[in-house]
Design an enzyme around this catalytic site. Structure first.
Site, PDB file in Angstrom:
ATOM      1  N   HIS A 251      60.113  65.550  12.511  1.00 10.48           N
ATOM      2  CA  HIS A 251      59.030  65.097  11.641  1.00 10.48           C
ATOM      3  C   HIS A 251      58.342  63.938  12.362  1.00 10.48           C
ATOM      4  CE1 HIS A 251      61.214  67.370   8.679  1.00 10.48           C
ATOM      5  NE2 HIS A 251      60.438  66.999   7.683  1.00 10.48           N
ATOM      6  N   GLU A 254      53.800  61.129  10.039  1.00 13.00           N
ATOM      7  CA  GLU A 254      53.348  61.605   8.733  1.00 13.00           C
ATOM      8  C   GLU A 254      52.626  60.476   8.004  1.00 13.00           C
ATOM      9  OE1 GLU A 254      55.229  64.008   4.889  1.00 13.00           O
ATOM     10  OE2 GLU A 254      56.528  63.398   6.537  1.00 13.00           O
ATOM     11  N   ASP A 349      56.907  73.479   3.518  1.00 14.72           N
ATOM     12  CA  ASP A 349      57.493  72.153   3.382  1.00 14.72           C
ATOM     13  C   ASP A 349      58.295  72.033   2.081  1.00 14.72           C
ATOM     14  OD1 ASP A 349      58.116  69.657   4.375  1.00 14.72           O
ATOM     15  OD2 ASP A 349      56.152  68.779   4.032  1.00 14.72           O
ATOM     16  N   ASN A 350      57.975  71.087   1.245  1.00 11.25           N
ATOM     17  CA  ASN A 350      58.792  70.799   0.058  1.00 11.25           C
ATOM     18  C   ASN A 350      58.386  71.653  -1.131  1.00 11.25           C
ATOM     19  OD1 ASN A 350      58.461  68.195   1.780  1.00 11.25           O
ATOM     20  ND2 ASN A 350      60.370  67.915   0.665  1.00 11.25           N
TER      21      ASN A 350
END
Length: 450
Positions: A251, A254, A349-350
């Protein structure tokens, strides 16, 4: 044949005949693994009209529609009448271990720091083996119903949690191996690699056949805050990965202002890891001056990095301030990256957790949102590849494209143009797995809570 009866009719034909022709299929050329057959008609959206021969659950031929194969061989034909036919899609960046905790986790405020704090609180209070298994099972059943072929999930792998989560993932991977290909990445703040837990985590990841990972911020910190020792930490991460033969998925950056990506690229080159590193998010690239962006893209290309953008989640989190409308999109400049020959993809993603309150493990929906957010239209060109062959290539798997020799893992959509694919959620899609009708209802929220 009535349109309403199409899934039932198709299922009966597939069951009745060991070899069958799906005639008049409309497939985006970027989803055809060998490109458009010679003489196939191409519509204005860049989709080819083809006939697909399925035998014993495998695609054996893809030819220009109407070339007469059924006349020559006497094969039974199901006429698709120009409907869009896609391969099952690939989600190369997910968080199955976090999913579906939204209702029980503390309120996050919809910000990145708030999401991090809320998830940590929920993890410490609830993340037992049974809890993780229950939520992963729900997520995978949902993805299965939507026609997802493969998922790479990042797993929170903090000290005291990693063993439990990785063992649960391993059980789920075995349980779902005949339907969804699963990969996993160890996720910790990068400063964990300066501790003894870093080596222990590398062993856990290697034991379970995963990828090394991390997030380019310190524990408890935010993206964008400078890490003076980032190069030392990256060297430690890469060394642990190299000693165990593991690829890396990070990651990165971000935030609106962050600059870890050049450090990752240079570490990749320094350790001879070109082509083996994936970077998710990379949001700050979007706000760089054009001359700086060009230099950054050249460095990314030299390092052979793959970039995954997560537009729905980043637009949910980035730029959120009380009383203000967000001013930027928070997505990576994928058109420029792709034009430079860099592998790119979009991913989900989430899902229903503090980092993203919504989602349904549906890559077709993720792709539809991505086209609108990233403006991958006018023309569509290779837009469909962002959710099919490109993420599959990043994962190193044989999914996301229709080609001879691959299982007939397909979705048939009630759509005749790409704008129709994008305009509706397609809850009526017809799913085939290995040439067999695999339409399944999404599981009820009653079974997951959260």
């Amino acid at each position: 044949m009535s349109d309403i009866d199409f899934p039932t009719y198709l299922a009966r034909q597939l069951q009745r005949y060991p070899r069958i022709v799906l005639a008049g299929a409309r497939v985006p050329v970027s989803l055809l693994g060998e490109g458009a057959p010679e003489s196939a008609g191409i519509d204005r959206d860049g989709a080819a009209m083809v006939d697909i021969v399925v035998e014993a659950g495998v695609v054996t031929r893809v030819m220009a529609s109407g070339t007469g194969v059924s006349t020559e061989t006497g094969d039974p034909v199901v006429e698709l009448e120009g409907r869009h036919v896609w391969p099952l899609l690939v989600d190369a960046h997910a968080h199955l271990d976090k999913a579906h905790i939204l209702g029980r986790a503390p309120e996050s405020g919809g910000t990145h720091p708030g999401a991090r704090a809320a998830t940590t609180a929920d993890r410490l209070a609830h993340w037992t083996r049974d809890d993780i298994l229950r939520r992963m099972e729900f997520g995978l059943a949902t993805a299965d119903a939507h026609g997802v072929a493969a998922i790479r999930t990042h797993l929170d792998s903090h000290e005291g949690q990693a063993e439990t989560t990785w063992e649960a993932f391993s059980e789920m991977r075995s349980r779902w191996r005949d339907r969804i290909t699963l990969q996993a990445v160890g996720l910790v703040p990068i400063d964990a690699y300066g501790t003894a837990h870093g080596a222990r985590l590398a062993d856990i990841v290697a034991e379970h056949g995963g990828l090394m990972g991390g997030v380019t911020r310190a524990s408890g910190g935010t993206h964008g805050a400078a890490l003076e020792d980032i190069d030392l930490l990256l060297d430690r991460l890469f060394t642990l990965a190299s000693e165990r033969g593991l690829d890396i998925d990070l990651h990165v950056d971000e935030a609106a202002s962050a600059d870890a990506l050049p450090h990752v690229a240079r570490a990749t080159i320094r350790h001879g890891y070109e082509g083996r590193v994936t970077c998710g998010h990379c949001c700050s690239l979007a706000l760089l001056p054009e001359d700086v962006l060009s230099e950054r893209i050249a460095l990314i290309a030299d390092a052979g990095l793959s970039i995954i953008t997560l537009p729905a989640v980043n637009m949910y989190l980035q730029g959120r301030e009380a009383g203000l409308t967000p001013r930027w999109r928070g997505v990576a400049p994928v058109k420029e990256l792709s034009a430079a020959g860099i592998r790119v993809a979009t991913a989900g993603d989430n899902c229903r957790d503090p980092f993203y309150a919504y989602g349904d493990h549906d890559m077709l929906d993720t792709w539809r949102q991505s086209v609108r957010i990233l403006q991958l239209d006018h023309p569509y060109a290779d837009a469909a590849a962002y959710a099919g062959p490109w993420p599959a290539a990043i994962m190193g798997i044989e999914h996301g494209a229709i080609r001879p020799g691959r299982p007939a893992d397909l979705m048939v959509l009630e759509a005749w143009t790409l704008d129709q694919v994008i305009a509706r959620p397609h809850s009526d899609r017809t799913i085939l797995r290995k040439g067999v009708l695999a339409n399944r209802a999404v599981p009820s929220y009653r079974g997951v809570g959260g």
